[in-house]
Design a protein around this motif. Structure first.
Motif, PDB file in Angstrom:
ATOM      1  N   VAL A 213      63.815 -21.949 -31.774  1.00  5.89           N
ATOM      2  CA  VAL A 213      64.278 -23.143 -31.238  1.00  5.89           C
ATOM      3  C   VAL A 213      63.059 -24.088 -31.499  1.00  5.89           C
ATOM      4  O   VAL A 213      63.058 -25.221 -31.871  1.00  5.89           O
ATOM      5  N   ALA A 214      61.872 -23.503 -31.258  1.00  5.90           N
ATOM      6  CA  ALA A 214      60.577 -24.441 -31.681  1.00  5.90           C
ATOM      7  C   ALA A 214      60.419 -24.736 -33.056  1.00  5.90           C
ATOM      8  O   ALA A 214      59.985 -25.934 -33.220  1.00  5.90           O
ATOM      9  N   GLY A 215      60.796 -23.741 -33.943  1.00  2.00           N
ATOM     10  CA  GLY A 215      60.838 -24.306 -35.251  1.00  2.00           C
ATOM     11  C   GLY A 215      62.103 -25.202 -35.650  1.00  2.00           C
ATOM     12  O   GLY A 215      61.711 -26.524 -36.508  1.00  2.00           O
ATOM     13  N   LEU A 216      63.067 -25.384 -35.046  1.00  2.00           N
ATOM     14  CA  LEU A 216      64.194 -26.283 -35.115  1.00  2.00           C
ATOM     15  C   LEU A 216      63.617 -27.691 -34.608  1.00  2.00           C
ATOM     16  O   LEU A 216      64.169 -28.624 -35.120  1.00  2.00           O
ATOM     17  N   LEU A 217      63.050 -27.812 -33.439  1.00  2.00           N
ATOM     18  CA  LEU A 217      62.546 -28.976 -32.681  1.00  2.00           C
ATOM     19  C   LEU A 217      61.415 -29.436 -33.610  1.00  2.00           C
ATOM     20  O   LEU A 217      61.323 -30.682 -33.612  1.00  2.00           O
ATOM     21  N   PHE A 218      60.364 -28.627 -33.781  1.00  2.00           N
ATOM     22  CA  PHE A 218      59.207 -29.471 -34.207  1.00  2.00           C
ATOM     23  C   PHE A 218      58.725 -28.683 -35.732  1.00  2.00           C
ATOM     24  O   PHE A 218      57.444 -28.934 -36.003  1.00  2.00           O
ATOM     25  N   TYR A 223      56.919 -23.423 -34.934  1.00  3.13           N
ATOM     26  CA  TYR A 223      57.545 -22.032 -35.163  1.00  3.13           C
ATOM     27  C   TYR A 223      56.353 -21.343 -35.363  1.00  3.13           C
ATOM     28  O   TYR A 223      56.140 -20.024 -34.480  1.00  3.13           O
ATOM     29  N   TYR A 224      55.233 -21.552 -35.874  1.00  2.00           N
ATOM     30  CA  TYR A 224      54.152 -20.698 -36.310  1.00  2.00           C
ATOM     31  C   TYR A 224      53.300 -20.702 -34.947  1.00  2.00           C
ATOM     32  O   TYR A 224      52.630 -19.424 -34.687  1.00  2.00           O
ATOM     33  N   LEU A 225      53.005 -21.715 -34.238  1.00  2.00           N
ATOM     34  CA  LEU A 225      52.372 -21.499 -33.193  1.00  2.00           C
ATOM     35  C   LEU A 225      52.928 -20.647 -32.164  1.00  2.00           C
ATOM     36  O   LEU A 225      52.255 -19.953 -31.322  1.00  2.00           O
TER      37      LEU A 225
END
Length: 289
Positions: A213-218, A223-225
């Motif tokens: 989800v973080a990869g989709l948003l940011f 995603y890596y963080l």
């Protein structure tokens, strides 16, 4: 006109003689016996000793077969023990999720026992469960479908391959760990279901799912963080949990480990913990672009 006498004393309109009644008006023995027998066939069958013996023998065989199936089924798939791993409540799930994402401040990692039996997970946050891995796995598949859909790559076949590949990797991981434990000859109370539970925590929503989800948003940086934080968390969680299961009491208390066998156990513990971040990256990197 002379009338021809009826020599047989029968009705002229009757084509055949009625032989079911004797001259005295009594039914013949064969027909009387047939009426009595055919009138209540079940009563005669139940009154037969051989039939009763056959029924008792058949019931005994069925009971023995059921016991044999239940025994072998419980041997390979202990259904009765699965209830223990799903004995959770809302409080336990909340605390366990917090422990998975932030295991650094937790001190006591030992599983509580009551009369040589581990207590249910809802009474001990350190006890393994299958509820969180199962829900995490299902949610991971749904989020994977969402990620593929936003990239116009979603098809039912790809989603099925995503679910089957994740399941196959989980099974292979558990089999490799079981083989390693056998080769190292580790005497531990760690069961196969425990390994499935510990390996399944990687599918927990704040591990792989939040990373996607973080990869989709940011983007890939988010995603890596997120993945980096989750990888460190799962590594620390697995090390502190498995060391009490695989290492000796001295190693569990923080004493320096000596001996070749204990060294192998320590390497095995670290290998299992290090494999979790690798699987997490392998199963999620293609979902973020």
């Amino acid at each position: 006109e002379k009338e021809v006498p009826n020599l047989y004393g029968a009705d002229p309109s009757q084509l055949f003689d009625d032989t079911s009644v004797a001259p005295g008006g009594q039914p013949t023995g064969f027909q009387g016996q047939g009426v009595g027998t055919m009138g209540h066939p079940g009563r005669t069958l139940l009154s037969d000793p051989m039939s009763n013996l056959a029924m008792a023998y058949g019931s005994s065989l069925a009971s023995q077969g059921k016991d044999l199936v239940d025994k072998n089924l419980d041997r390979f798939l202990p259904i009765s023990k699965l209830k223990y791993y799903f004995a959770v409540d809302t409080v336990y799930v909340g605390k366990k999720l917090g422990l998975l994402v932030f295991p650094y401040m937790h001190q006591n990692w030992e599983v509580s026992y009551q009369q040589d039996t581990p207590v249910a997970p809802r009474f001990d946050i350190n006890a393994p469960d299958l509820y969180i891995p199962a829900m995490g796995f299902i949610t991971y598949i749904l989020v994977a479908g969402l990620a593929l859909g936003t990239q116009n790559r979603f098809t039912p076949e790809i989603l099925g391959m995503q679910a089957s590949s994740a399941l196959v990797w989980l099974i292979m991981e558990v089999l490799v760990v079981l083989l390693s434990l056998y080769l190292v000859t580790v005497n531990t109370d760690l069961t196969t279901i425990d390994l499935v539970a510990f390996s399944g925590y990687k599918y927990y929503i704040l591990k792989m799912i939040v990373g996607v989800v973080a990869g989709l948003l940011f983007g890939r940086m988010g995603y890596y963080l997120t993945l980096l934080w989750c990888c460190i968390s799962i590594f620390v969680f697995m090390i502190r949990t498995l060391r009490l299961k695989l290492l000796s009491e001295a190693a569990a208390q923080g004493v320096l480990v000596h001996g070749a066998r204990n060294q192998l156990r320590m390497y095995l513990t670290m290998s299992i913990a290090a494999a979790q971040p690798i699987f997490m990256y392998w199963l999620t990197y293609h979902l973020v672009r």
